[in-house]
Structure formats: structure tokens, C-alpha cells
Design an enzyme around this catalytic site. Sequence first.
Site, PDB file in Angstrom:
ATOM      1  N   ASP A 287       0.923  -1.082   0.215  1.00  7.85           N
ATOM      2  CA  ASP A 287       0.387  -0.053  -0.096  1.00  7.85           C
ATOM      3  C   ASP A 287       0.787   0.997  -0.278  1.00  7.85           C
ATOM      4  OD1 ASP A 287      -2.070  -1.499   0.059  1.00  7.85           O
ATOM      5  OD2 ASP A 287      -2.577  -1.046   1.936  1.00  7.85           O
ATOM      6  N   ASP A 288       0.282   2.436  -0.505  1.00 10.06           N
ATOM      7  CA  ASP A 288       0.714   3.624  -0.484  1.00 10.06           C
ATOM      8  C   ASP A 288       1.832   4.044  -1.397  1.00 10.06           C
ATOM      9  OD1 ASP A 288      -0.598   3.673   2.085  1.00 10.06           O
ATOM     10  OD2 ASP A 288       1.078   3.848   3.317  1.00 10.06           O
TER      11      ASP A 288
ATOM     12  N   HIS B 198      -6.216   2.872  -3.620  1.00 13.53           N
ATOM     13  CA  HIS B 198      -6.130   3.469  -2.737  1.00 13.53           C
ATOM     14  C   HIS B 198      -6.297   5.145  -2.373  1.00 13.53           C
ATOM     15  CE1 HIS B 198      -4.554   1.944   1.141  1.00 13.53           C
ATOM     16  NE2 HIS B 198      -3.812   2.872   0.973  1.00 13.53           N
TER      17      HIS B 198
ATOM     18  N   HIS C 236      -4.861   9.376  -0.116  1.00 11.02           N
ATOM     19  CA  HIS C 236      -4.798   8.869   1.498  1.00 11.02           C
ATOM     20  C   HIS C 236      -5.828   8.902   1.847  1.00 11.02           C
ATOM     21  CE1 HIS C 236      -2.988   5.757   4.202  1.00 11.02           C
ATOM     22  NE2 HIS C 236      -2.457   5.403   3.312  1.00 11.02           N
TER      23      HIS C 236
ATOM     24  N   HIS D 121       4.228  -2.126   3.359  1.00  9.58           N
ATOM     25  CA  HIS D 121       3.628  -1.037   3.052  1.00  9.58           C
ATOM     26  C   HIS D 121       5.077  -0.539   1.824  1.00  9.58           C
ATOM     27  CE1 HIS D 121       0.815  -0.932   5.747  1.00  9.58           C
ATOM     28  NE2 HIS D 121       0.278   0.346   5.930  1.00  9.58           N
TER      29      HIS D 121
END
Length: 206
Positions: A33-34, A84, A88, A172
Site C-alpha cells: 500500500d501507499d 487507494h 490517502h 507498505h
Amino acid sequence: MYLVKTPAIAKQLFCDYLWDIPTNEKVLYFTFDDGPIPDVTTMVLDILNDFSAKATFFCVGENVERNPKIYQRILDDGHTVGNHTFNHLNGWKTPKDVYLNNVAKCSKLVNSKLFRPPYGKITREQASFIKPDYKIVMWDILCGDFDQKVSSKDCFARMKKHAKPGSIIVLHDSVKTKNCVQAALPETLAFFLEQGYRFDALSPSI
Ligand SMILES: [Zn+2]
């Protein structure tokens, strides 16, 4: 406060979200993620290549905008991507329309039917608007790579302890987690490969 292993009750309560892939096959689904983030996402891609592992990257729209070449490399390397949000956003702290617009803004850059809410925080109302267009992907194991109190050894131990066929595991590709992922990911992939596992990407068209 977070739970390393998602309890069965949560999976039952929110059974319309994807928590794991039911299977008897030895397959694991790593998700990152991210990103995409320079030097971090590329490092993750290099490690995955070393082990012929595929994974899924839940990308933040503004990071895709900043790093389009890294985003393209994720796809070129045979991995899949998911939305996503663009910035964020925490769904619990964001009005519905702002949230949905942010998801739509990200979708202009990230072509996928997979969506993961940042922090896993999304209201039932927000989810009801997202569900017709996306599979909402949560996770089975959150190993804590983002937790400064958790070492890479602990992360590895948590994945080793909790992963089972079909588990969706969260890591991540962010600056904060780089060192932990750099140490824990190769060790984890090597361990599960030795156990006969393979590592697949989630289908982007679920
Ligand atoms: Zn996130």
C-alpha cells in the site's frame, strides 16, 4: 492499536469485503500500500523479481501522478494494482462526497476494480457507493511494518505464524517502512517458497 490477524468475526460481519482467497492451494497474496515511491517501490519490485513473486500494489493517486514511470514498471513486471484513493483519505473522517470524488480522481490514474480503503477505515455508507464498481479488499494479516516498535524480525515472525493458503498480507512501499520491508520481505518469500508456496497477484477484475 491494530490486530495482526483479522479475527473470523470481523470477516463474517463484513463478508462483502475480500479478506482472503478461499483455497487449499499453497498461494499467498502480498499487497503493498501507499506507493509508488522512488527507491522504495523499485526496491520491492527488485525483491519480488528475485523470487519470481507477483503481488498487488494499492496505489495512492497523487503518488502515481508524481511517479508515473514506477507505476508503469509495476504493471510491466506483471503485478496488479488497486485504488487507494487520490490523497490517502481516512473514510471515517471524510464526508461521503469528498471521499467518493477522491476515489474517482484516483481511478483516472489507476485502472482497476480493486479498492482498499486507507487505514481500512470506510463507513458502510461510503462502501455502499463503492461496491457496485469495486471489490473492496481488506486483509488477513497486517504484520506491522509501519509500527516503529516492531522489528523486521517480528514482522517476519508474524507472517510465518499467521499466513495460510489464500492469505492476503499487507505491507507498505513507503519511506517509513522501507528498512523493515527490505529486511523482512526476502526472508518471508524465501521461507514460504521453501514450504512450497507461490505468490500471486490479485485479479484486477474481480
Ligand atoms: Zn494506506
